[in-house]
Each structure stands twice: as structure tokens, then as C-alpha cells.
Design a protein around this motif. Structure first.
Motif, mmCIF file in Angstrom:
data_model
loop_
_atom_site.group_PDB
_atom_site.id
_atom_site.type_symbol
_atom_site.label_atom_id
_atom_site.label_comp_id
_atom_site.label_asym_id
_atom_site.label_seq_id
_atom_site.Cartn_x
_atom_site.Cartn_y
_atom_site.Cartn_z
ATOM 1 N N HIS A 86 -7.139 -1.954 6.575
ATOM 2 C CA HIS A 86 -6.070 -1.070 7.058
ATOM 3 C C HIS A 86 -6.016 0.174 6.174
ATOM 4 N N HIS A 115 1.181 3.897 2.030
ATOM 5 C CA HIS A 115 1.667 4.595 3.227
ATOM 6 C C HIS A 115 3.181 4.762 3.124
ATOM 7 N N HIS A 137 0.866 -1.180 0.000
ATOM 8 C CA HIS A 137 0.000 0.000 0.000
ATOM 9 C C HIS A 137 0.901 1.227 0.000
ATOM 10 N N GLU A 163 0.090 -4.972 6.124
ATOM 11 C CA GLU A 163 -0.478 -4.825 7.469
ATOM 12 C C GLU A 163 -1.888 -5.402 7.548
#
Ligand SMILES: [Zn+2]
Length: 320
Positions: free
Chosen positions: A158, A72, A70, A177
Motif C-alpha cells: 500500500h 498518509h 504509515h 491498510e
């Protein structure tokens, strides 16, 4: 930098293991044709990865696919840096993540909200991925390599732009995650990665979906590979549900964040006497409270004042 073969033709690279600064950002290199890099990390770690890999000749220059689970900052923030340095590569992204890696203004804005104005001092800049180097995946898409197939599994909860990767060679899942984070002091006890805008129901559905792949291994992004996959999946599901019950009950009773923290700590101590929840989990937990509050008040406020889904927790943004 440590490089360890953790499964067949699967290498764990810890670019910051010999650095004072480490967020536990782990990358995985799949030695295949073509080679694949999973979890490039932030620009700081990605640049270490690139320079050290050249010294160690681990063929990062030949990588064809870079796959952050992802966007992040600690997982995908360095994708643009690496793509610009390795112009033959493709960055594999969820459609929700792709637009924010091509034009990262919102990602940068939200990363500042979480980590402060000077986040670049730690993570390095978030650079755009050139649009012709973005490979937007669809759910269940399969990437064919010589020795294995990588199946992309959309895994929201998440983050809306989270994907997991099932590797046919090792029967392992690169789970980012989506299956929690295992603190050092709570062995085999993955805590739900519940940063805002955490979506509890989606997180649970993702856990079930990944369980149905019957993985033999879990390649966690923050805590390395684990072989007791079924046990860990069962445990993260139980923790996700139980934490939800604890937070919801406390909110209904009008209790403070501090009180919620104490309830959770008490719950942990039943299983691990004397153990504390890691302090940094406080932020990760805030997704639960915002999830329940959002559900409670969502329908009673004007549309233009609704909670901004663009702001995420510890790991930054949840653009749209
Ligand atoms: Zn994250």
C-alpha cells in the motif's frame, strides 16, 4: 467521541464519531505501561482526540509511543501536532516515513496533489515531528510494554513506509491498510487498498507475511476490529489477485477505466447481488492501472522521466 474496549486493555477511539466530518479515522489506545497510541490520524482528528481525552481523562498525556501505521495524512498526518503537544512522546516510524515526518514539505506537497490546495481545511496542517522525538524502527523490532510486546512488521505494498504491529497480548495485528479496507456494504470482503504507487507483488507478500503470524484479531484502521482474521486474510488475498487479473486483462485489451470499473462491479455482484463498489474506491483502484502501466513502460523511457514514486493516491504521498 466514542471509546470502546475492543480487546483486553485495547481501546478503540473514534474521535469524529460525533462530528459531521468523519473519514472513519480510528485510533487505538493500548492501556499498558507505558500507554501507546496507534493511528493518531490527521491533525484535525488528533486535536479532537487530545482535547476530548483530557475531558474524559483517558491518560493520553501519559502516552509514550505514538505509532502511525504509515504517514498518509489520515493515518499519520497528526503525528507532528501530537508530538509537539506531548513533548515526552516518541513517534514510531518506518525509515522511509521518518524523514518525511521530520521535514514534511514533500508530504504536504503530495497531499495537496491528492486532496487539493485546501486540504488543511479538512485534515488540518501537517506539522513536523521534532527529530529528537522520532523513533526509527527496524523490521521485526519489538517494543516491550509491561503487559505485552509489540512486534513491528514492515508491510509494504500500500505504501513503502507501511508497518503493521503484532500485539502479543491480544494476538491482534494493527494492520493499517495492509490487509485491505472493508466497505460497509461488502461484509467480510476486504478490498485491496490499491492507491498509487501500489505495489501489487509486495502487497501480496505482506498479506502472506501477516498471515504467518496467525493473528486472532485484526485491528483495521478504517473499519474497526475483526475476529475472523484468517478468513479475512484469505479473502483479501483472493481479491487482490482477482482484481489484478481483471485489470491486467482489460488493459491488455485496451479497455477504458470505465470498462475496468464495470468488470469489477460485475465481479462484486456475483458475490453480492445488487451491491455496488463504493464510488470512492475508484481512486483506490487507480493504483492497479498505474502498477501495470509502470511495469509495461518502465524500461522504455529515459531515467529522468520515469514515473514519480513520490506521488501517491487517495491517502497522499509515497515519498521516495
Ligand atoms: Zn494509506
Amino acid at each position: 467521541m466514542q471509546i470502546t474496549e475492543v480487546a483486553q486493555d485495547t481501546y478503540l477511539i473514534d474521535p469524529a464519531s460525533d462530528s459531521e466530518f468523519s473519514l472513519g479515522e480510528i485510533a487505538y489506545l493500548l492501556a499498558d505501561n507505558p500507554p501507546v497510541l496507534i493511528e493518531p490520524g490527521s491533525t484535525t482528528t488528533a486535536s479532537r482526540l487530545l482535547s476530548r481525552s483530557r475531558e474524559l481523562s483517558i491518560n493520553l498525556d501519559k502516552v509514550e509511543y505514538i505509532i502511525p501505521t504509515h504517514i498518509h495524512v489520515d493515518h499519520g498526518g497528526g503525528s507532528g501536532f501530537l508530538a509537539q503537544k506531548l513533548p515526552h512522546t516518541k513517534v514510531v516510524l518506518h525509515p522511509q516515513g521518518a524523514k518525511h515526518m521530520a521535514e514534511p514539505a514533500k508530504l504536504i506537497h503530495n497531499t495537496r496533489l491528492v486532496f487539493g490546495e485546501d486540504f488543511e481545511a479538512t485534515f488540518g496542517p501537517i506539522l513536523p515531528v521534532p527529530s529528537d522525538q522520532i523513533h526509527v524502527v527496524h523490521d521485526s523490532e519489538v517494543i516491550h510494554l509491561e503487559k505485552r510486546q509489540l512486534k513491528v512488521v514492515f508491510s509494504p505494498g500500500h505504501a513503502s513506509h507501511h508497518i503493521a504491529i503484532f500485539d502479543s497480548l491480544t494476538r491482534g495485528i494493527f494492520c493499517g491498510e495492509a490487509l485491505g479496507i472493508i466497505p460497509d456494504n461488502l461484509p467480510d470482503f476486504p478490498l485491496p487498498a490499491a492507491v498509487p504507487p501500489f505495489e501489487l507483488q509486495l502487497y501480496l507478500e505482506t498479506i502472506d507475511r501477516l498471515a504467518h503470524l496467525h493473528p486472532s484479531l485484526l485491528f483495521y484502521s478504517h473499519c474497526g476490529p475483526r475476529s475472523n482474521a484468517q478468513k479475512l486474510i484469505q479473502q483479501v488475498k483472493e481479491n487482490t489477485v482477482v482484481f489484478g487479473h481483471i485489470v491486467q486483462k482489460a488493459l491488455e485489451a485496451g479497455e477504458s477505466d470505465q470498462k475496468i470499473w464495470e468488470h469489477l462491479t460485475d465481479h462484486i455482484k456475483e458475490r453480492f447481488p445488487g451491491a455496488e463498489l463504493p464510488a470512492q474506491y475508484q481512486l483506490a483502484l487507480s493504483g492497479y492501472t498505474s502498477y501495470f502501466l509502470k511495469k509495461q513502460i518502465y524500461h522504455s523511457i529515459p531515467k529522468d522521466e520515469k514515473l514519480d514514486d513520490g506521488v501517491s493516491g487517495t491517502n497522499a504521498p509515497e515519498p521516495n
